[in-house]
Design a protein around this motif. Structure first.
Motif, PDB file in Angstrom:
ATOM      1  N   TYR A 161      41.435 142.595  70.521  1.00 58.35           N
ATOM      2  CA  TYR A 161      40.714 143.630  71.258  1.00 58.35           C
ATOM      3  C   TYR A 161      41.112 145.029  70.782  1.00 58.35           C
ATOM      4  CZ  TYR A 161      38.937 140.493  74.900  1.00 58.35           C
ATOM      5  OH  TYR A 161      38.255 139.513  75.588  1.00 58.35           O
ATOM      6  N   ALA A 162      40.182 145.954  70.946  1.00 56.97           N
ATOM      7  CA  ALA A 162      40.520 147.372  70.829  1.00 56.97           C
ATOM      8  C   ALA A 162      41.065 147.779  72.189  1.00 56.97           C
ATOM      9  CB  ALA A 162      39.280 148.189  70.473  1.00 56.97           C
ATOM     10  N   GLU A 163      42.366 147.840  72.287  1.00 57.21           N
ATOM     11  CA  GLU A 163      42.981 148.235  73.551  1.00 57.21           C
ATOM     12  C   GLU A 163      44.347 148.832  73.287  1.00 57.21           C
ATOM     13  OE1 GLU A 163      43.054 144.813  76.084  1.00 57.21           O
ATOM     14  OE2 GLU A 163      44.624 143.791  74.956  1.00 57.21           O
ATOM     15  N   ASP A 164      44.728 149.749  74.163  1.00 54.65           N
ATOM     16  CA  ASP A 164      45.982 150.480  74.043  1.00 54.65           C
ATOM     17  C   ASP A 164      47.042 149.743  74.849  1.00 54.65           C
ATOM     18  OD1 ASP A 164      48.061 152.279  73.961  1.00 54.65           O
ATOM     19  OD2 ASP A 164      46.786 154.047  74.226  1.00 54.65           O
ATOM     20  N   VAL A 165      47.823 148.925  74.173  1.00 54.96           N
ATOM     21  CA  VAL A 165      48.818 148.090  74.854  1.00 54.96           C
ATOM     22  C   VAL A 165      49.890 148.932  75.549  1.00 54.96           C
ATOM     23  CG1 VAL A 165      50.606 146.335  74.502  1.00 54.96           C
ATOM     24  CG2 VAL A 165      48.369 146.082  73.397  1.00 54.96           C
ATOM     25  N   PRO A 166      50.530 149.911  74.874  1.00 57.29           N
ATOM     26  CA  PRO A 166      51.563 150.702  75.565  1.00 57.29           C
ATOM     27  C   PRO A 166      51.045 151.438  76.788  1.00 57.29           C
ATOM     28  CG  PRO A 166      51.687 151.047  73.193  1.00 57.29           C
ATOM     29  CD  PRO A 166      50.412 150.301  73.456  1.00 57.29           C
ATOM     30  N   ALA A 167      49.749 151.757  76.803  1.00 54.86           N
ATOM     31  CA  ALA A 167      49.173 152.475  77.945  1.00 54.86           C
ATOM     32  C   ALA A 167      48.713 151.532  79.045  1.00 54.86           C
ATOM     33  CB  ALA A 167      48.010 153.339  77.477  1.00 54.86           C
ATOM     34  N   GLY A 168      49.154 150.273  78.982  1.00 56.76           N
ATOM     35  CA  GLY A 168      48.779 149.314  80.011  1.00 56.76           C
ATOM     36  C   GLY A 168      47.534 148.520  79.661  1.00 56.76           C
ATOM     37  N   PHE A 169      47.324 148.296  78.356  1.00 51.61           N
ATOM     38  CA  PHE A 169      46.192 147.497  77.869  1.00 51.61           C
ATOM     39  C   PHE A 169      44.851 148.137  78.229  1.00 51.61           C
ATOM     40  CE2 PHE A 169      49.750 144.631  78.219  1.00 51.61           C
ATOM     41  CZ  PHE A 169      49.656 143.803  77.107  1.00 51.61           C
ATOM     42  N   LEU A 170      44.803 149.456  78.211  1.00 49.42           N
ATOM     43  CA  LEU A 170      43.542 150.130  78.502  1.00 49.42           C
ATOM     44  C   LEU A 170      42.557 149.882  77.360  1.00 49.42           C
ATOM     45  CD1 LEU A 170      44.654 153.609  79.883  1.00 49.42           C
ATOM     46  CD2 LEU A 170      43.644 151.716  81.168  1.00 49.42           C
ATOM     47  N   PRO A 171      41.307 149.563  77.671  1.00 47.14           N
ATOM     48  CA  PRO A 171      40.291 149.416  76.616  1.00 47.14           C
ATOM     49  C   PRO A 171      40.191 150.698  75.812  1.00 47.14           C
ATOM     50  CG  PRO A 171      39.463 148.603  78.720  1.00 47.14           C
ATOM     51  CD  PRO A 171      40.760 149.296  79.015  1.00 47.14           C
ATOM     52  N   ALA A 172      39.981 150.543  74.501  1.00 43.76           N
ATOM     53  CA  ALA A 172      39.939 151.696  73.611  1.00 43.76           C
ATOM     54  C   ALA A 172      38.611 151.748  72.870  1.00 43.76           C
ATOM     55  CB  ALA A 172      41.098 151.638  72.612  1.00 43.76           C
ATOM     56  N   GLU A 196      43.879 143.010  59.330  1.00 48.20           N
ATOM     57  CA  GLU A 196      44.098 144.446  59.204  1.00 48.20           C
ATOM     58  C   GLU A 196      42.985 145.213  59.916  1.00 48.20           C
ATOM     59  OE1 GLU A 196      44.270 145.241  55.032  1.00 48.20           O
ATOM     60  OE2 GLU A 196      45.965 143.886  54.679  1.00 48.20           O
ATOM     61  N   VAL A 197      43.379 146.094  60.826  1.00 52.50           N
ATOM     62  CA  VAL A 197      42.419 146.924  61.556  1.00 52.50           C
ATOM     63  C   VAL A 197      42.945 148.347  61.603  1.00 52.50           C
ATOM     64  CG1 VAL A 197      41.078 147.213  63.668  1.00 52.50           C
ATOM     65  CG2 VAL A 197      41.940 144.940  63.062  1.00 52.50           C
ATOM     66  N   THR A 221      44.779 148.575  68.740  1.00 47.77           N
ATOM     67  CA  THR A 221      44.435 147.185  69.040  1.00 47.77           C
ATOM     68  C   THR A 221      45.629 146.469  69.662  1.00 47.77           C
ATOM     69  OG1 THR A 221      45.203 146.123  66.995  1.00 47.77           O
ATOM     70  CG2 THR A 221      43.033 147.192  66.928  1.00 47.77           C
ATOM     71  N   ASN A 222      45.379 145.237  70.090  1.00 48.26           N
ATOM     72  CA  ASN A 222      46.448 144.394  70.629  1.00 48.26           C
ATOM     73  C   ASN A 222      47.010 143.460  69.574  1.00 48.26           C
ATOM     74  OD1 ASN A 222      44.226 142.690  70.369  1.00 48.26           O
ATOM     75  ND2 ASN A 222      44.655 141.545  72.246  1.00 48.26           N
ATOM     76  N   LEU A 223      46.815 143.759  68.291  1.00 51.24           N
ATOM     77  CA  LEU A 223      47.219 142.858  67.213  1.00 51.24           C
ATOM     78  C   LEU A 223      48.719 142.577  67.219  1.00 51.24           C
ATOM     79  CD1 LEU A 223      46.307 141.225  64.777  1.00 51.24           C
ATOM     80  CD2 LEU A 223      46.504 143.289  63.382  1.00 51.24           C
ATOM     81  N   SER A 224      49.529 143.610  67.389  1.00 53.94           N
ATOM     82  CA  SER A 224      50.987 143.399  67.407  1.00 53.94           C
ATOM     83  C   SER A 224      51.403 142.564  68.608  1.00 53.94           C
ATOM     84  CB  SER A 224      51.712 144.745  67.426  1.00 53.94           C
ATOM     85  OG  SER A 224      51.482 145.453  66.232  1.00 53.94           O
ATOM     86  N   PHE A 225      50.753 142.794  69.734  1.00 52.62           N
ATOM     87  CA  PHE A 225      51.025 142.005  70.944  1.00 52.62           C
ATOM     88  C   PHE A 225      50.701 140.531  70.705  1.00 52.62           C
ATOM     89  CE2 PHE A 225      49.015 140.393  74.948  1.00 52.62           C
ATOM     90  CZ  PHE A 225      50.167 140.227  75.683  1.00 52.62           C
TER      91      PHE A 225
END
Length: 642
Positions: A344-355, A413-414, A419-423
């Motif tokens: 997903y395009a999402e900001d994991v450190p910000a609480g998985f907010l959609p990006a 690679e994105v 993204t949540n790739l590292s997660f």
């Protein structure tokens, strides 16, 4: 078989349906909104019809426009994909009234399973075990609180309509029930137009295991189970098939229960019967209960396809066109193990907010299946689910399939959006998950370690500096190297400044503060300080990305830019484009850190914005009903006194 079908959906599922239709020689019609005019599924289809504005209500939820597009293009049937109108019985009836075929279950079957409370009552009659709970019509808050007391805490509040974790809240204490109920009902009203909820007992060590079923309206078969226990806030993250630790006795019991559920409603097409399983004492045939039935194809259907070798979309088209079930139960075989990870395009450190963002670089590895609806250069918009792709791997054993998943995630690679790739990579490496110790609480228990961002080491920063100097592939300025004047570049990326000295083509020395790295290009790969890095440098507009292992992104920084951020957490900014649903404060009001300030609706979910610190509200810069962009100031606190 149909000659032409219309796909009433978008993104990766539309592309997936087109792939199977093409194999069968069936022509396809795509529909698209203003936001999707150049989307991948539009380019793949034989024809495409514009149906409205970017909001789902103005396009993909317009059943009349979709049916009109099917008739105008000569399509004989409509495939709903999943989401949007896929589980709308009124749409099914409208499709059939127009003389078209709906590729899916009947309206009556969808209605039977559409409301969780009625579905549970029906399943009890069919002999399918159900979770203890309250599924009645009385929605009075005091009555529901009393039901929760009777069931015993912890309990789950769940919207009776819809799914995807929306309108669902876990309540562990009686004193928290009222606020959780209000929040769940508000989200359910927004997402489904129906605020009604049910109350269920919360299983302490739950596993989410679902069974893929397929019916022809008279009889049904199952295609084994999937484990969807790796969840975050009731949203599936990584799915697998079959379920770890599954016994033949329990597989047979769950499969039979799922088939009974499907046959009880005369089910036609692909569907999923979801069970909650108590995994506290292993998997036992008396410890699973019906949760709900999804009367559509599921996002995670590729893992079932991988272990059975069956194309479920092909089956959908064949059965909808009048053929009987393509295979009997005893002909369906389980082979190996499969995983699916949702990127997903999402900001994991910000609480998985959609990006959001434009995908300036996108690359999937060979050896893994990647179901995607986007291409390099496409934009992740705020209007729809921010899924980029599903990464699917298969192997003869669970260990091998998981090892292939790790490699596939490392090879993905994105750039252009967080993204949540590292997660996902951290989950795939989780030792407990590798042992098959899965339950729906695993992510929450280990959230800190799973979301901890790895710091880029000297090797990664040196390679990023090469990219910023224009030397990513060993060419550029390196090709112009002169023996008497080694080229020297000074580059600034977010977090550090580096001096890059070009010594020869494909050879540079990078100095970052008091550390030094010697970089050489050997047979097309970068070596750093005598060791192969295994990394690729990808420059994109305004950013340098270094991939493998891990993914690191560095903003190109202007060292003369002295802009400062708002200090002290005094401004509450909109984290993404969205609709302000509620504002809870007014000027002059005193707030504590963590207090609710406002609710933003974006990407089909509600996000609570909380105070970053104690303070007094100075200004409220928005109002309910306002559409706001990312980064817009919504609420300002008075400056802290020195």
């Amino acid at each position: 078989m149909f000659k032409k079908i219309l796909i009433a959906n978008r993104g990766e599922i539309a592309a997936r349906v087109i792939d199977s239709a093409r194999k069968l020689g069936v022509a396809t019609v795509a529909v698209y909104s203003d936001a999707d005019a150049t989307a991948r599924h539009v380019a793949m289809a034989d024809e495409a019809v514009h149906i409205g504005g970017p909001r789902p209500a103005d396009s993909y939820l317009r059943g009349d426009a979709i049916i009109a597009a099917a008739i105008a293009t000569g399509a004989e049937a409509i495939h709903p994909g999943y989401g949007f109108l896929s589980e709308n019985p009124d749409f099914v009836e409208a499709v059939e009234k127009a003389g078209l075929t709906f590729i899916g279950p009947s309206a009556s079957a969808i209605r039977a399973m559409g409301l969780k409370d009625a579905a549970k009552a029906l399943m009890e009659q069919a002999g399918v075990p159900v979770v203890p709970g309250y599924h009645g019509a009385n929605q009075d808050p005091e009555h529901l609180a009393g039901a929760a007391d009777t069931i015993g805490y912890p309990v789950l509040i769940k919207a009776v309509a819809g799914g995807g974790g929306k309108g669902m809240r876990l309540v562990e204490r009686p004193q928290d029930f009222a606020a959780a109920l209000e929040s769940a009902q508000g989200e359910a009203r927004t997402a489904f137009g129906n605020p009604a909820v049910l109350i269920e007992k919360y299983v302490q060590k739950p596993r989410h295991i679902e069974v893929q079923v397929f019916g022809d309206g008279a009889s049904a078969v199952h295609l084994f189970e999937r484990d969807c226990s790796l969840q975050r806030r009731h949203q599936k993250v990584i799915e697998e098939a079959p379920a770890p630790g599954m016994t033949e006795a329990m597989r047979a019991a769950m499969g039979q229960a799922a088939v009974r559920a499907a046959e009880a409603i005369g089910y036609k097409g692909a569907g999923t019967v979801e069970f909650i399983v108590d995994g506290s004492d292993g998997l036992r045939a008396d410890r699973f209960w019906f949760m709900e039935m999804n009367t559509r194809l599921q996002v995670e259907h590729p893992v079932t396809e991988a272990i059975t070798g069956i194309d479920l979309v092909e089956w959908q088209l064949r059965v909808a066109s009048g053929e009987p079930l393509p295979a009997a139960q005893d002909a369906i075989r389980l082979s190996g193990h499969a995983f699916e990870a949702r990127l997903y395009a999402e900001d994991v450190p910000a609480g998985f907010l959609p990006a959001t963002g434009t995908l300036s670089h996108l690359r999937f590895p060979e050896g893994a299946r990647a179901d995607t609806g986007v291409r390099p250069g496409d934009t992740i918009s705020p209007w729809y689910d921010p899924m980029i792709a599903k990464i699917i791997t298969h192997g003869p054993t669970r260990a091998i399939a998981l090892s292939r998943l790790r490699a596939a995630l490392e090879g993905t690679e994105v750039a252009g959006s967080v993204t949540n790739l590292s997660f996902l990579g951290a989950l795939a490496r989780h030792e407990g998950f590798a042992r098959g110790e899965v339950d729906t609480g695993l992510i929450a228990r280990d959230l800190d370690s799973l979301t901890r961002a790895a710091a880029p080491d000297l090797s990664v920063r040196a390679l990023a500096a090469l990219g910023a100097a224009g030397l990513a592939e060993g060419g550029g300025a390196m090709a112009g190297f002169a023996l008497w004047a080694p080229l020297l570049h000074t580059v600034t990326l977010d977090g550090f400044t580096a001096q890059v000295q070009v010594l020869a083509p494909g050879h540079a020395r990078v100095r970052i503060e008091d550390e030094e790295a010697e970089c050489r290009r050997v047979s097309g790969s970068w070596w750093v300080n005598g060791r192969p890095s295994g990394a690729r440098i990808v420059p994109t507009p305004g950013r340098i990305s270094v991939f493998g292992p891990g993914a690191f992104h560095f903003e190109r920084t202007d060292p003369l830019d002295r802009r400062s951020e708002a200090a002290g957490g005094g401004l509450t900014l909109s984290p993404m484009p969205g609709l302000v649903k509620a504002v809870f404060v007014s000027p002059g009001q005193t707030v504590k850190a963590g207090d609710r300030l406002a609710v933003l609706e974006a990407m089909k979910m509600e996000h609570t914005l909380a105070a970053a610190r104690d303070g007094t509200v100075a200004e409220v810069l928005t109002s309910p009903g306002s559409q706001v962009e990312a980064g817009v100031a919504l609420i300002r606190l008075e400056e802290e006194q020195a």
